[in-house]
Motif scaffolding. Structure first.
Motif, PDB file in Angstrom:
ATOM      1  N   TRP A  69       0.831  -1.165   0.200  1.00 51.18           N
ATOM      2  CA  TRP A  69       0.057   0.066  -0.018  1.00 51.18           C
ATOM      3  C   TRP A  69       0.857   1.281   0.037  1.00 51.18           C
ATOM      4  CZ3 TRP A  69      -2.658   1.826   5.172  1.00 51.18           C
ATOM      5  CH2 TRP A  69      -3.274   3.138   4.912  1.00 51.18           C
ATOM      6  N   GLY A  70       0.671   2.106  -1.073  1.00 51.49           N
ATOM      7  CA  GLY A  70       1.390   3.206  -0.988  1.00 51.49           C
ATOM      8  C   GLY A  70       1.173   4.125  -2.457  1.00 51.49           C
ATOM      9  N   PRO A  71       1.728   5.517  -2.186  1.00 51.44           N
ATOM     10  CA  PRO A  71       1.417   6.049  -3.558  1.00 51.44           C
ATOM     11  C   PRO A  71       2.096   5.854  -4.828  1.00 51.44           C
ATOM     12  CG  PRO A  71       2.997   7.222  -2.018  1.00 51.44           C
ATOM     13  CD  PRO A  71       2.577   5.856  -1.341  1.00 51.44           C
ATOM     14  N   PRO A  72       1.603   6.515  -5.885  1.00 51.53           N
ATOM     15  CA  PRO A  72       2.219   5.991  -7.140  1.00 51.53           C
ATOM     16  C   PRO A  72       3.469   6.235  -7.227  1.00 51.53           C
ATOM     17  CG  PRO A  72       0.206   7.100  -7.483  1.00 51.53           C
ATOM     18  CD  PRO A  72       0.388   7.127  -6.210  1.00 51.53           C
ATOM     19  N   GLY A  73       4.281   5.336  -7.845  1.00 45.27           N
ATOM     20  CA  GLY A  73       5.704   5.671  -8.035  1.00 45.27           C
ATOM     21  C   GLY A  73       6.673   5.483  -7.004  1.00 45.27           C
ATOM     22  N   CYS A  74       6.157   4.873  -5.774  1.00 42.91           N
ATOM     23  CA  CYS A  74       7.117   4.375  -4.557  1.00 42.91           C
ATOM     24  C   CYS A  74       7.839   3.110  -4.984  1.00 42.91           C
ATOM     25  CB  CYS A  74       6.088   4.533  -3.521  1.00 42.91           C
ATOM     26  SG  CYS A  74       5.001   3.339  -3.302  1.00 42.91           S
ATOM     27  N   GLY A  75       7.468   2.392  -5.678  1.00 40.34           N
ATOM     28  CA  GLY A  75       8.302   1.370  -6.030  1.00 40.34           C
ATOM     29  C   GLY A  75       7.605  -0.373  -5.881  1.00 40.34           C
ATOM     30  N   LYS A  76       6.066  -0.203  -5.778  1.00 37.15           N
ATOM     31  CA  LYS A  76       5.328  -1.262  -5.487  1.00 37.15           C
ATOM     32  C   LYS A  76       5.580  -2.532  -6.525  1.00 37.15           C
ATOM     33  CE  LYS A  76       1.447   0.753  -5.613  1.00 37.15           C
ATOM     34  NZ  LYS A  76       1.870   2.430  -5.621  1.00 37.15           N
ATOM     35  N   THR A  77       5.569  -2.080  -7.864  1.00 39.67           N
ATOM     36  CA  THR A  77       5.873  -3.016  -8.933  1.00 39.67           C
ATOM     37  C   THR A  77       7.230  -3.618  -8.869  1.00 39.67           C
ATOM     38  OG1 THR A  77       4.211  -1.689 -10.277  1.00 39.67           O
ATOM     39  CG2 THR A  77       5.489  -3.399 -11.464  1.00 39.67           C
ATOM     40  N   THR A  78       8.047  -2.661  -8.863  1.00 38.42           N
ATOM     41  CA  THR A  78       9.499  -3.158  -8.533  1.00 38.42           C
ATOM     42  C   THR A  78       9.817  -4.106  -7.538  1.00 38.42           C
ATOM     43  OG1 THR A  78      10.200  -1.039  -9.553  1.00 38.42           O
ATOM     44  CG2 THR A  78      12.050  -2.108  -7.975  1.00 38.42           C
ATOM     45  N   LEU A  79       9.182  -3.837  -6.445  1.00 34.81           N
ATOM     46  CA  LEU A  79       9.305  -4.698  -5.244  1.00 34.81           C
ATOM     47  C   LEU A  79       8.913  -6.003  -5.532  1.00 34.81           C
ATOM     48  CD1 LEU A  79      10.300  -5.369  -2.376  1.00 34.81           C
ATOM     49  CD2 LEU A  79       8.188  -4.183  -1.526  1.00 34.81           C
ATOM     50  N   ALA A  80       7.716  -6.200  -6.304  1.00 35.01           N
ATOM     51  CA  ALA A  80       6.907  -7.549  -6.600  1.00 35.01           C
ATOM     52  C   ALA A  80       7.893  -7.996  -7.512  1.00 35.01           C
ATOM     53  CB  ALA A  80       5.605  -7.044  -7.135  1.00 35.01           C
ATOM     54  N   LEU A  81       8.523  -7.437  -8.702  1.00 37.86           N
ATOM     55  CA  LEU A  81       9.526  -8.213  -9.376  1.00 37.86           C
ATOM     56  C   LEU A  81      10.452  -8.717  -8.541  1.00 37.86           C
ATOM     57  CD1 LEU A  81       9.431  -5.469 -12.374  1.00 37.86           C
ATOM     58  CD2 LEU A  81       9.205  -7.878 -12.527  1.00 37.86           C
ATOM     59  N   LEU A  82      11.303  -8.043  -7.718  1.00 36.40           N
ATOM     60  CA  LEU A  82      12.318  -8.396  -6.977  1.00 36.40           C
ATOM     61  C   LEU A  82      12.008  -9.575  -6.138  1.00 36.40           C
ATOM     62  CD1 LEU A  82      14.102  -4.909  -5.956  1.00 36.40           C
ATOM     63  CD2 LEU A  82      14.568  -6.720  -7.379  1.00 36.40           C
ATOM     64  N   LEU A  83      10.757  -9.747  -5.684  1.00 35.37           N
ATOM     65  CA  LEU A  83      10.500 -10.847  -4.719  1.00 35.37           C
ATOM     66  C   LEU A  83      10.557 -12.055  -5.590  1.00 35.37           C
ATOM     67  CD1 LEU A  83       7.117  -9.317  -3.110  1.00 35.37           C
ATOM     68  CD2 LEU A  83       9.184 -10.150  -2.024  1.00 35.37           C
ATOM     69  N   ALA A  84       9.828 -11.938  -6.980  1.00 34.28           N
ATOM     70  CA  ALA A  84       9.984 -13.105  -7.839  1.00 34.28           C
ATOM     71  C   ALA A  84      11.458 -13.604  -8.251  1.00 34.28           C
ATOM     72  CB  ALA A  84       9.128 -13.012  -9.120  1.00 34.28           C
ATOM     73  N   GLN A  85      12.264 -12.377  -8.398  1.00 32.24           N
ATOM     74  CA  GLN A  85      13.596 -12.947  -8.667  1.00 32.24           C
ATOM     75  C   GLN A  85      14.401 -13.461  -7.465  1.00 32.24           C
ATOM     76  OE1 GLN A  85      15.609  -9.263 -10.325  1.00 32.24           O
ATOM     77  NE2 GLN A  85      17.549  -9.790  -8.894  1.00 32.24           N
ATOM     78  N   TYR A  86      14.078 -12.926  -6.374  1.00 31.82           N
ATOM     79  CA  TYR A  86      14.915 -13.629  -5.290  1.00 31.82           C
ATOM     80  C   TYR A  86      14.335 -14.697  -4.772  1.00 31.82           C
ATOM     81  CZ  TYR A  86      17.534  -9.326  -4.081  1.00 31.82           C
ATOM     82  OH  TYR A  86      18.441  -8.115  -4.116  1.00 31.82           O
ATOM     83  N   ALA A  87      13.037 -15.074  -5.045  1.00 30.60           N
ATOM     84  CA  ALA A  87      12.541 -16.296  -4.920  1.00 30.60           C
ATOM     85  C   ALA A  87      12.783 -17.349  -5.688  1.00 30.60           C
ATOM     86  CB  ALA A  87      11.090 -16.099  -4.292  1.00 30.60           C
TER      87      ALA A  87
END
Length: 451
Positions: free
Chosen positions: A61-79
């Motif tokens: 939960w956060g405002p636009p452009g704060c990194g939500k999509t990026t964090l989701a991509l990194l979750l998949a990458q690290y996992a």
């Protein structure tokens, strides 16, 4: 040579250059993310979970452009999981079921799926429920992204199966770091264009982005394109063109809207005209409907100023009428006058609290009969039955008030709901009513048998 005939490596380079700068500069590691230090600093629980690959289903939960999509991509990458993304704006239940079926097959084959659902609050309850069994079985690692308060927008069943992580707006200083990285990166950024820009201009871009890293990189990309034809320097004149139509975040139907009107109301209540004017300016800047503001300010005049200054309500109505006649921008000055007056004048909610107390008695004591002396007697029969008998016409009584006459049902006895405050006009009201209440008690005592 046609593009289709080009070598695959040349084709991939060409396609990469066609992607927006913000997409090309998307962080590839947690260390490249800017902002979110509270969540992702070294040794935080979320960072340790991501780096170990032991990720859980979550709501970001956060405002636009704060990194939500990026964090989701990194979750998949690290996992080491498959990343699949859908948008609640564009996808319906059939597509959701198709994606979930593919994830189930992938799970059966021994591979996990990170399912990223953007704007998850746009899904209705049935669509949100479709994810529940798959989250429980571990078929998917669910990552929902929302700009709205999950407590209001997501159903409790989904929330109970996910951890909510709150992402914050990125500070201008952190946004500058992302801009500098893009300027220095020859591979993904604009480093090969030899762009020069002052530190002051970078900070101005960062502030104009209003906490949105993606927006800041887009502004930098536009400025760099303009600067290419001007010797490679992003001048103040160039920046003026790029930032001409800057806007701030303001969702007219979302939590941020209600947070801001709450801040305006509470600033008025706290007699802080400077804070109240700031929040008024914020809401006008965001495009808030002036009629909504005028309605809320009129409510403040009634609820918070009350009888401490009855002129406040009169002024609110006058400003409302004036705005309807003159409109913006001059009407905004009238709004400002009203806000400053409401915030500066005396406050009292005594009559509001009196109404609440009286309503409580009405609810608890039921339908009490009107005392006979207070009833209207327009017919001879009603007079014969005793209606209006014993009523004292106050104007005919010495002093203009029948002190020994009650205004309450007989079984209730006298009640005191209204307690004026010692502020504004209510100072005088309090003095008068205190004297009247003492006089009434004395008058009733004299009428009692044996008094």
């Amino acid at each position: 040579m046609f593009i289709d005939d080009a070598p695959s490596d040349l084709l991939s380079v060409d396609r990469e250059s066609m992607r927006p700068l913000a997409e090309r500069m998307r962080p590839r590691t947690l260390d490249e993310m800017v902002g979110q230090k509270r969540l992702l600093a070294a040794n935080t629980a979320l960072r340790r979970a991501v780096e170990s690959g032991h990720v859980h289903s979550m709501i970001l939960w956060g405002p636009p452009g704060c990194g939500k999509t990026t964090l989701a991509l990194l979750l998949a990458q690290y996992a080491d999981a498959e990343f699949k993304a859908i948008s609640a704006v564009l996808s319906g239940l059939p597509e959701v079921r198709q994606v979930l079926a593919a994830a189930a097959q992938r799970f059966a084959d021994g591979r996990r799926t990170v399912l990223f659902v953007d704007e998850v609050h746009r899904f209705n309850k049935a669509q949100q429920d479709a994810f529940l069994p798959h989250i429980e079985r571990g078929t998917i690692i669910f990552v929902g992204a929302t700009t709205e308060n999950p407590s209001f927008e997501l159903n409790s069943a989904l929330l109970s199966r996910c951890r909510v992580h709150v992402l914050e707006s990125v500070s201008p200083e952190d946004v500058v770091d992302a801009l500098q990285r893009a300027l220095a990166d020859d591979e993904r950024g604009v480093g090969g264009q030899n762009i020069t820009v002052s530190a002051e201009s970078l900070l101005e871009i960062a502030r104009a982005a209003d906490g949105d890293v993606r927006r800041a990189l887009t502004l930098l990309e536009i400025a760099a394109e303009l600067a290419t034809g001007e010797g490679g320097e992003i001048t103040p004149e160039t920046l003026l063109q790029v930032l001409a139509d800057r806007t701030r975040r303001f969702d007219k139907n979302g939590e941020q809207f209600y947070d801001q009107i709450s801040a305006l109301h509470k600033s008025v209540r706290s007699s802080n005209p400077d804070g109240a004017i700031y929040w008024l300016a914020r809401m006008l800047d965001g495009g808030c409907d002036p009629s909504y503001l005028l309605r809320r300010l009129t409510i403040m005049a009634v609820e918070d100023v009350g009888l401490a200054d009855p002129r406040a309500l009169e002024m609110a109505i006058n400003v409302w009428n004036a705005y309807d006649r003159i409109g913006a921008p001059e009407g905004d000055i009238a709004l400002s006058n009203l806000v400053v007056y409401l915030a500066s004048t005396a406050k009292s909610n005594a009559s509001y609290m009196a109404l609440k107390a009286a309503r409580k008695d009405v609810a608890e004591l039921g339908t009490q009969p009107v005392p006979m002396h207070l009833r209207n007697a327009p017919t001879r029969l009603m007079k014969t039955l005793g209606y209006s008998q014993g009523y004292q016409y106050d104007h005919d009584v010495e002093g203009g008030i029948a002190l020994d006459q009650t205004a309450f049902p007989d079984e209730m006895g006298e009640r005191v709901y209204y307690h004026p405050v010692e502020r504004g006009l209510e100072i005088k009201l309090k003095d008068k009513l205190d004297r009247l209440r003492v006089a009434r008690e004395q008058a009733r005592a004299q009428r009692k048998p044996g008094a």
